[in-house]
Design an enzyme around this catalytic site. Structure first.
Site, PDB file in Angstrom:
ATOM      1  CD  GLU A  90      18.939 -46.185  53.164  1.00  0.00           C
ATOM      2  OE1 GLU A  90      19.371 -47.287  53.572  1.00  0.00           O
ATOM      3  OE2 GLU A  90      17.822 -46.036  52.637  1.00  0.00           O
ATOM      4  CG  ASP A  92      16.878 -43.183  51.544  1.00  0.00           C
ATOM      5  OD1 ASP A  92      17.944 -43.770  51.361  1.00  0.00           O
ATOM      6  OD2 ASP A  92      15.987 -43.599  52.311  1.00  0.00           O
ATOM      7  CD  GLU A  94      12.889 -44.685  48.423  1.00  0.00           C
ATOM      8  OE1 GLU A  94      13.025 -45.908  48.310  1.00  0.00           O
ATOM      9  OE2 GLU A  94      12.090 -44.145  49.221  1.00  0.00           O
ATOM     10  CB  THR A 108      14.535 -36.409  50.382  1.00  0.00           C
ATOM     11  OG1 THR A 108      13.723 -35.501  51.146  1.00  0.00           O
ATOM     12  CG2 THR A 108      14.664 -35.905  48.951  1.00  0.00           C
ATOM     13  CG  ASN A 109      13.610 -40.852  55.359  1.00  0.00           C
ATOM     14  OD1 ASN A 109      13.754 -40.017  56.254  1.00  0.00           O
ATOM     15  ND2 ASN A 109      13.008 -42.012  55.567  1.00  0.00           N
ATOM     16  CD  GLU A 119       9.519 -40.867  55.877  1.00  0.00           C
ATOM     17  OE1 GLU A 119       9.301 -40.093  56.858  1.00  0.00           O
ATOM     18  OE2 GLU A 119       9.435 -42.088  55.955  1.00  0.00           O
ATOM     19  CD1 TRP A 184       5.557 -49.090  48.520  1.00  0.00           C
ATOM     20  CD2 TRP A 184       5.953 -46.901  48.483  1.00  0.00           C
ATOM     21  NE1 TRP A 184       6.887 -48.918  48.266  1.00  0.00           N
ATOM     22  CE2 TRP A 184       7.159 -47.582  48.250  1.00  0.00           C
ATOM     23  CE3 TRP A 184       5.963 -45.509  48.523  1.00  0.00           C
ATOM     24  CZ2 TRP A 184       8.368 -46.908  48.031  1.00  0.00           C
ATOM     25  CZ3 TRP A 184       7.163 -44.843  48.307  1.00  0.00           C
ATOM     26  CH2 TRP A 184       8.354 -45.544  48.069  1.00  0.00           C
ATOM     27  N   GLY A 188      -0.288 -43.532  46.708  1.00  0.00           N
ATOM     28  CA  GLY A 188      -0.465 -44.461  47.812  1.00  0.00           C
ATOM     29  C   GLY A 188      -0.815 -45.865  47.394  1.00  0.00           C
TER      30      GLY A 188
END
Length: 247
Positions: A90, A92, A94, A108-109, A119, A184, A188
């Site tokens: 994947e 990412d 987000e 991002t990841n 991340e 989250w 957080g």
């Protein structure tokens, strides 16, 4: 694999995955909107699977108080969660919403063979809710490049030589979704979604894919043009000196 260029039409290129009326394709397929309310979010996925290529999407994010919301835009080899999560690949983007006076956080990841924990986060230096901006993924055998309006913001290099898995064997579909993650997403989880602001809306247009699609034994040869972050097509695209300075 065969080279494919997108038709730039959401009816032709994508399927709505969940919505109950909250995802809408408009303007003859040129615009797609996702909506989130307290009952449900919405999402879509590409009809094609891709193994390497350049993917571009213009997105205008949720405006106003977007705290608690996440607009996810990613490519993934997993078609039905949680199946195959232990081996999925994947890439990412987000976008983590925030209260109106604070910048969006871009998360991002990269996952390979089910392993993430790679991340990196950025505070966007512009307001992504006022206009459409282009978010791109360049994915080849050497590296993955994340770009915003053709500016490189992250590079994930292939380091298999030192034992780091790299996504290179599994075709991936394009996905996007708008959903609530106020446990989250903003500070957080300290800032919750203000449902009096719903429905929340993200908009999409000008999808382009210059990529290899799964399902053909034909060779995959590039027709991609060069661009300002390097001097080669996407199969070998890296960062030249100017690109590294911009990064």
């Amino acid at each position: 694999m065969v080279m494919a260029a997108s038709a730039d039409n959401f009816y032709q290129d994508f399927d709505v995955t969940f919505r109950n009326g909250r995802a809408k394709i408009l303007n003859g397929g040129q615009l797609l909107t996702l909506n989130l309310d307290q009952a449900s979010g919405s999402g879509f996925k590409s009809k094609n699977e891709y193994l390497f290529g350049r993917i571009d999407m213009q997105i205008k994010l949720v405006a106003g108080n977007s705290a608690g919301t996440v607009t996810a835009y990613y490519v993934s080899s997993t078609t039905t969660y949680p199946l195959s999560l232990s081996t999925h690949d994947e890439i990412d983007y987000e976008f983590l919403g925030n209260v109106s006076v604070d910048p969006y956080t871009l998360h991002t990841n990269v996952f390979s063979q089910g392993k993430g924990n790679r991340e990196q986060q950025f505070h966007l230096w512009f307001d992504p809710t006022k206009a459409f901006h282009t978010y791109s993924i360049v994915w080849n055998t050497q590296r993955i490049i994340f770009l915003e309006d053709n500016m490189p913001i992250r590079v994930f290099n292939n380091l298999e030589s030192v034992g780091v898995p790299f996504p290179k064997n599994q075709p991936m579909r394009i996905y996007s979704s708008l959903w609530n993650a106020d446990d989250w997403a903003t500070r957080g989880g300290l800032v919750k979604t203000d449902w009096t602001q719903a429905p929340f809306t993200a908009s999409y247009r000008n999808f382009k894919a210059n990529a290899c699609t799964s399902g053909s034994s034909s060779s995959c040869a590039s027709t991609a043009s060069t661009n300002s972050v390097g001097d080669s097509a996407w199969q070998t695209q890296g960062l030249d000196a100017a690109g590294r300075n911009r990064l």
